[in-house]
Design an enzyme around this catalytic site. Structure first.
Site, short mmCIF file in Angstrom:
data_model
loop_
_atom_site.label_atom_id
_atom_site.label_comp_id
_atom_site.label_asym_id
_atom_site.label_seq_id
_atom_site.Cartn_x
_atom_site.Cartn_y
_atom_site.Cartn_z
CE1 TYR A 201 36.26 37.27 44.88
CE2 TYR A 201 35.00 37.03 46.91
CZ TYR A 201 35.18 37.60 45.67
OH TYR A 201 34.26 38.52 45.20
CD GLU B 65 36.07 40.59 43.20
OE1 GLU B 65 36.61 41.15 42.23
OE2 GLU B 65 35.17 39.74 43.08
#
Ligand code: ADP
Ligand code: MG
Length: 396
Positions: A116, A204
């Site tokens: 991530y 993101e």
């Protein structure tokens, strides 16, 4: 403002952030052609909506998953057919789901590990922060809740910028070594350049992946832009997809009104964000629930007031309206004329309470009184809130 994943890919390409190839399709035929262009490669068909959690989402027609692998171009076209024109519900869309108008036909890559990576603005430090984790691909909120130690935060000084030592430390915390650490470093500094260059409030990447051959790639992308900086980016504004937005908010933005729809039944029309917040609070205080936040701004025109009324009345939940205006820059009479014109134009039948105060207030009140419309006036905010809550309750 948000954009779709396929548009985010264009920005990635512009800033040299490695991402699998692919193209967007709006029909099964286009999907077939896009998949044929990826001949010999695994194909991934991805529903394009402004929400995450697509992989685990379910379509309203029962079809499971908004992200699928296909082993042939024909299969990809079939998958596109199952998704296009259908409503996908994910944990981020709410029950209503989102209509899928486009699918991304992307090159499928083998995944060794998912990470991530995000860059966003930290409200505490008022500076950019990089968030990273070795636990990618899954719900990051879940990781943050159950394994907060697995979330790495790296604050970036807005003037000094992202430092090479910060990149090296982060690469090693994520377990990247040698060539992968180098690739990760280039990728992160390019993502950071993109974050600044495009005036993002959030980038993101979930997942960022390492392939068995050792390549590091961004497989998914979610962008948020600072609306106040959009005037600098006509290319990004052109990516706006208003079908993904609340139609009331789209209409409001056309008239430069700050509108946010809420669940209550008392609409408010206020000048100034602080006064709008206070108005929502005082409605709650007297037992009502606000239907919206609406700031017409410091110097609203009659047309804006009319537009604001139309937007408010477009919401079927609205059972009453409270106008709360403090005329500082604004002339109360202009507001009053706007209210009267709007009430006439839309044939207003709902309870309307108006609290006007400040610049040229006497003329404003006279305009309201002379209109012959059923408008209750109030001199203080508390009185206005109490009256609209009572009128809505009495009408119910
Ligand atoms: P969402 O976050 O909306 O569910 P993602 O783009 O993250 O959508 O896709 C979900 C999962 O599908 C990813 O975690 C990844 O495992 C897989 N996936 C997505 N894109 C690709 C791709 N190009 N190749 C291989 N697998 C992919
Ligand atoms: Mg994802």
């Amino acid at each position: 403002m948000n954009i779709h994943e396929y548009q985010a890919k264009e920005l990635f390409q512009k800033y040299n952030v490695p991402t699998p190839g692919g193209s967007v399709a709006g029909t099964p035929e286009e999907a077939l052609a896009a998949a044929q262009a990826l001949a010999g490669k695994t194909i991934v068909v991805k529903a394009q909506i402004h929400a995450g959690g697509r992989g685990k989402g379910v379509f309203k027609n029962g079809f499971k998953g908004g992200v699928h692998l296909a082993d042939s171009a024909e299969k990809a076209a079939d998958l596109a057919k199952s998704m296009l024109g259908e409503v996908l519900v994910t944990h981020q869309t709410g029950e209503a789901g989102r209509l899928v108008n486009k699918v991304l036909i992307a090159e499928g890559v083998d995944i060794k590990k998912e990470y991530y990576l995000a860059v966003l603005v930290d409200r505490e430090t008022k500076a950019p922060v990089i968030i990273a984790s070795t636990e990618g691909g899954v719900d990051i909120e879940h990781v943050a809740e159950h394994h907060p130690e697995k979330i790495i935060h790296v604050g970036v000084h807005p003037l000094a910028g992202l430092q090479p030592y910060q990149i090296r430390t982060l690469a090693s915390q994520l377990g990247f070594k040698g060539d992968q650490a180098k690739q990760f470093g280039v990728l992160l500094s390019n993502v950071y350049k993109l974050f600044l260059g495009a005036d993002c409030s959030q980038v993101e990447i979930n997942p960022l992946v390492e392939t068995p051959e050792g390549r590091i790639l961004a497989l998914d992308a979610k962008f948020n832009f600072d609306d106040n900086a959009l005037y600098r980016h006509p290319d990004i504004v052109a990516m706006r997809d208003t079908t993904e937005e609340d139609p009331r908010e789209v209409a409001a933005s056309e008239f430069n009104l700050n509108y946010i729809g809420l669940d209550g039944n008392i609409a408010c029309l206020v000048n100034g964000a602080g006064l709008a917040m206070a108005t929502m609070d005082i409605i709650q205080h007297f037992g009502g629930t606000p239907a919206n936040f609406l700031d017409v701004g410091g110097g609203a025109s009659k047309d804006q007031v009319i537009a604001a009324f139309k937007i408010i009345l477009g919401d079927a939940n609205v059972k009453g309206i409270l106008v709360n205006i403090f005329g500082g820059i604004m002339d109360c009479d202009i507001i009053a004329q706007g209210i009267v014109a709007a009430a006439r134009e839309v044939g207003l039948s709902l309870p309307l309470v108006v609290r006007l105060e400040g610049n040229n207030v006497a003329a404003g009140l006279a305009t309201l009184n002379a209109s012959g419309l059923k408008i209750t006036s109030a001199t203080t905010m508390a009185e206005g809130a109490r009256k609209i809550v009572a009128e809505v309750k009495a009408a119910a």
